[in-house]
Design a protein around this motif. Sequence first.
Motif, PDB file in Angstrom:
ATOM      1  N   TRP A 170      23.992  30.346 -29.505  1.00 54.06           N
ATOM      2  CA  TRP A 170      22.699  30.019 -30.096  1.00 54.06           C
ATOM      3  C   TRP A 170      22.822  29.564 -31.549  1.00 54.06           C
ATOM      4  O   TRP A 170      21.839  29.141 -32.154  1.00 54.06           O
ATOM      5  N   ALA A 171      24.023  29.655 -32.116  1.00 51.10           N
ATOM      6  CA  ALA A 171      24.173  29.434 -33.555  1.00 51.10           C
ATOM      7  C   ALA A 171      23.997  27.972 -33.953  1.00 51.10           C
ATOM      8  O   ALA A 171      23.498  27.684 -35.044  1.00 51.10           O
ATOM      9  N   GLY A 172      24.400  27.031 -33.092  1.00 52.71           N
ATOM     10  CA  GLY A 172      24.341  25.621 -33.452  1.00 52.71           C
ATOM     11  C   GLY A 172      22.953  25.137 -33.832  1.00 52.71           C
ATOM     12  O   GLY A 172      22.757  24.579 -34.925  1.00 52.71           O
ATOM     13  N   PRO A 173      21.934  25.332 -32.963  1.00 48.58           N
ATOM     14  CA  PRO A 173      20.587  24.884 -33.323  1.00 48.58           C
ATOM     15  C   PRO A 173      20.051  25.555 -34.581  1.00 48.58           C
ATOM     16  O   PRO A 173      19.386  24.904 -35.406  1.00 48.58           O
ATOM     17  N   LEU A 174      20.336  26.844 -34.740  1.00 51.77           N
ATOM     18  CA  LEU A 174      19.851  27.547 -35.925  1.00 51.77           C
ATOM     19  C   LEU A 174      20.542  27.024 -37.183  1.00 51.77           C
ATOM     20  O   LEU A 174      19.901  26.853 -38.232  1.00 51.77           O
ATOM     21  N   ASP A 175      21.817  26.748 -37.090  1.00 50.81           N
ATOM     22  CA  ASP A 175      22.567  26.197 -38.215  1.00 50.81           C
ATOM     23  C   ASP A 175      21.993  24.844 -38.634  1.00 50.81           C
ATOM     24  O   ASP A 175      21.772  24.581 -39.829  1.00 50.81           O
ATOM     25  N   ARG A 176      21.728  23.972 -37.639  1.00 50.69           N
ATOM     26  CA  ARG A 176      21.182  22.637 -37.961  1.00 50.69           C
ATOM     27  C   ARG A 176      19.804  22.749 -38.586  1.00 50.69           C
ATOM     28  O   ARG A 176      19.471  21.983 -39.504  1.00 50.69           O
ATOM     29  N   TRP A 177      18.984  23.677 -38.097  1.00 46.21           N
ATOM     30  CA  TRP A 177      17.647  23.870 -38.657  1.00 46.21           C
ATOM     31  C   TRP A 177      17.747  24.333 -40.110  1.00 46.21           C
ATOM     32  O   TRP A 177      17.050  23.810 -40.993  1.00 46.21           O
ATOM     33  N   ALA A 178      18.612  25.308 -40.370  1.00 46.42           N
ATOM     34  CA  ALA A 178      18.727  25.837 -41.727  1.00 46.42           C
ATOM     35  C   ALA A 178      19.236  24.779 -42.703  1.00 46.42           C
ATOM     36  O   ALA A 178      18.851  24.769 -43.873  1.00 46.42           O
ATOM     37  N   ASP A 226      13.872  37.938 -41.664  1.00 44.94           N
ATOM     38  CA  ASP A 226      15.153  38.258 -42.288  1.00 44.94           C
ATOM     39  C   ASP A 226      16.285  37.426 -41.692  1.00 44.94           C
ATOM     40  O   ASP A 226      17.171  36.947 -42.411  1.00 44.94           O
ATOM     41  N   MET A 227      16.272  37.268 -40.370  1.00 45.92           N
ATOM     42  CA  MET A 227      17.325  36.515 -39.697  1.00 45.92           C
ATOM     43  C   MET A 227      17.406  35.080 -40.225  1.00 45.92           C
ATOM     44  O   MET A 227      18.486  34.577 -40.571  1.00 45.92           O
ATOM     45  N   ILE A 228      16.256  34.406 -40.303  1.00 41.50           N
ATOM     46  CA  ILE A 228      16.255  33.004 -40.728  1.00 41.50           C
ATOM     47  C   ILE A 228      16.521  32.892 -42.229  1.00 41.50           C
ATOM     48  O   ILE A 228      17.238  31.986 -42.676  1.00 41.50           O
ATOM     49  N   ALA A 229      15.966  33.807 -43.006  1.00 41.38           N
ATOM     50  CA  ALA A 229      16.190  33.763 -44.454  1.00 41.38           C
ATOM     51  C   ALA A 229      17.671  33.957 -44.777  1.00 41.38           C
ATOM     52  O   ALA A 229      18.230  33.260 -45.640  1.00 41.38           O
ATOM     53  N   ARG A 230      18.338  34.865 -44.079  1.00 37.95           N
ATOM     54  CA  ARG A 230      19.763  35.109 -44.348  1.00 37.95           C
ATOM     55  C   ARG A 230      20.628  33.957 -43.839  1.00 37.95           C
ATOM     56  O   ARG A 230      21.677  33.662 -44.424  1.00 37.95           O
ATOM     57  N   THR A 231      20.176  33.294 -42.793  1.00 42.11           N
ATOM     58  CA  THR A 231      20.899  32.115 -42.320  1.00 42.11           C
ATOM     59  C   THR A 231      20.813  30.995 -43.362  1.00 42.11           C
ATOM     60  O   THR A 231      21.820  30.362 -43.698  1.00 42.11           O
ATOM     61  N   ALA A 232      19.614  30.757 -43.874  1.00 42.37           N
ATOM     62  CA  ALA A 232      19.435  29.715 -44.888  1.00 42.37           C
ATOM     63  C   ALA A 232      20.238  30.031 -46.148  1.00 42.37           C
ATOM     64  O   ALA A 232      20.842  29.138 -46.761  1.00 42.37           O
ATOM     65  N   GLU A 233      20.252  31.285 -46.525  1.00 43.47           N
ATOM     66  CA  GLU A 233      21.030  31.688 -47.693  1.00 43.47           C
ATOM     67  C   GLU A 233      22.520  31.471 -47.454  1.00 43.47           C
ATOM     68  O   GLU A 233      23.252  30.994 -48.330  1.00 43.47           O
ATOM     69  N   ALA A 234      22.989  31.796 -46.229  1.00 42.78           N
ATOM     70  CA  ALA A 234      24.413  31.658 -45.922  1.00 42.78           C
ATOM     71  C   ALA A 234      24.866  30.201 -46.013  1.00 42.78           C
ATOM     72  O   ALA A 234      25.964  29.916 -46.511  1.00 42.78           O
ATOM     73  N   VAL A 235      24.029  29.257 -45.541  1.00 45.87           N
ATOM     74  CA  VAL A 235      24.440  27.847 -45.571  1.00 45.87           C
ATOM     75  C   VAL A 235      24.250  27.223 -46.945  1.00 45.87           C
ATOM     76  O   VAL A 235      24.598  26.057 -47.154  1.00 45.87           O
ATOM     77  N   ARG A 239      15.405  29.330 -49.024  1.00 42.66           N
ATOM     78  CA  ARG A 239      14.045  28.897 -49.289  1.00 42.66           C
ATOM     79  C   ARG A 239      13.061  29.816 -48.577  1.00 42.66           C
ATOM     80  O   ARG A 239      13.456  30.684 -47.798  1.00 42.66           O
ATOM     81  N   ARG A 240      11.794  29.560 -48.832  1.00 40.10           N
ATOM     82  CA  ARG A 240      10.742  30.415 -48.289  1.00 40.10           C
ATOM     83  C   ARG A 240      10.667  30.286 -46.768  1.00 40.10           C
ATOM     84  O   ARG A 240      10.772  29.186 -46.212  1.00 40.10           O
ATOM     85  N   VAL A 241      10.468  31.415 -46.109  1.00 43.04           N
ATOM     86  CA  VAL A 241      10.281  31.440 -44.656  1.00 43.04           C
ATOM     87  C   VAL A 241       8.846  31.897 -44.393  1.00 43.04           C
ATOM     88  O   VAL A 241       8.447  32.989 -44.804  1.00 43.04           O
ATOM     89  N   ARG A 242       8.071  31.069 -43.718  1.00 39.17           N
ATOM     90  CA  ARG A 242       6.673  31.402 -43.419  1.00 39.17           C
ATOM     91  C   ARG A 242       6.577  32.111 -42.070  1.00 39.17           C
ATOM     92  O   ARG A 242       7.473  31.994 -41.223  1.00 39.17           O
TER      93      ARG A 242
END
Length: 313
Positions: A170-178, A226-235, A239-242
């Motif tokens: 599942w990591a690929g789509p989330l990585d591209r989104w972030a 938290d999951m999406i915010a930490r992914t964005a931070e890692a890459v 930024r803000r997650v709504r």
Amino acid sequence: MNILVVGGSGLIGAHVVTVLRERGHTVSTVARTARPGVDHVLDVGSASIGELRPLLAGHDGVVYATRTDEQQPLPKPIYPVFRRDIVEPVVRLFTAARQEGLTRGVLMGSYYTYHDRLHPQWRLADRHTYIRCRLEQAREGRVAAGPELPVAVLELPFILGRAGDRLPNWAGPLDRWARSRAPLAVPVGGTAAASARSVADVAVDALERASGADIPVADENLTWHDMIARTAEAVGLPRRVRRLPAGTVRAFLRLGGLLAALGRKESGLDATHFADLLLAELFIEPTSGRSLDPAFHDTFPDTGSVETSAARS
């Protein structure tokens, strides 16, 4: 111990192999395609008991670490397909393992079976073919193994980490989104998560104890925010997650379920009921307390920092 790891070239299997060797055990691996570190090439998903027995001979235990894509839309009815992919290979494997005299086994399962025990009122097996088959996999695999071959079922949530080029599916789509700089918006609710290394440690502990328990595994419980915010931070793009309104999430998933039904397709997690899971806090207690920060950075590397470091060197 001498252990056979089925799916030993995959993300979790590779970490299990590493931990077994670190603790002084002997390991052999089997996978469906040849690659470095694979000792035996065999499609265990279709192999007969007769084909599996020579592979298992001389081993003390076996780890089953393969998986099925639960959300891939397939033509109806999907239950026979999911049963063929999830349940039947495990029954044949542990039947062969019992006949060869193995004394311990580990099955990589799903945390949905943990939540089915915790929340029977959710009727997860009735609503989701994937969860039904995961429950059948654990039950029928243990029946096939018999009392002389205890099988520990590790109930796994989202897994983070890396093994060579192997990443969570599942990591690929989330990585591209972030990395896209597109707005980030998520529902309420959340999930448990664990690193592949933590799963491997628990698996080897279970083998060494010859455990036959259901073992839920989690390092941290994370809201989707938290999951999406930490992914964005890692890459490297924090930024803000709504937060999305629950009604919007339910309407979107109902529409997806309707479109799938019109196409006479369905997936292992039924879209009509999936909003109930997505909006819930699918947490596991207790957690290990290990930080997932290293696993986040392994899964979602900051390529800008990597490129900068490479240029400097």
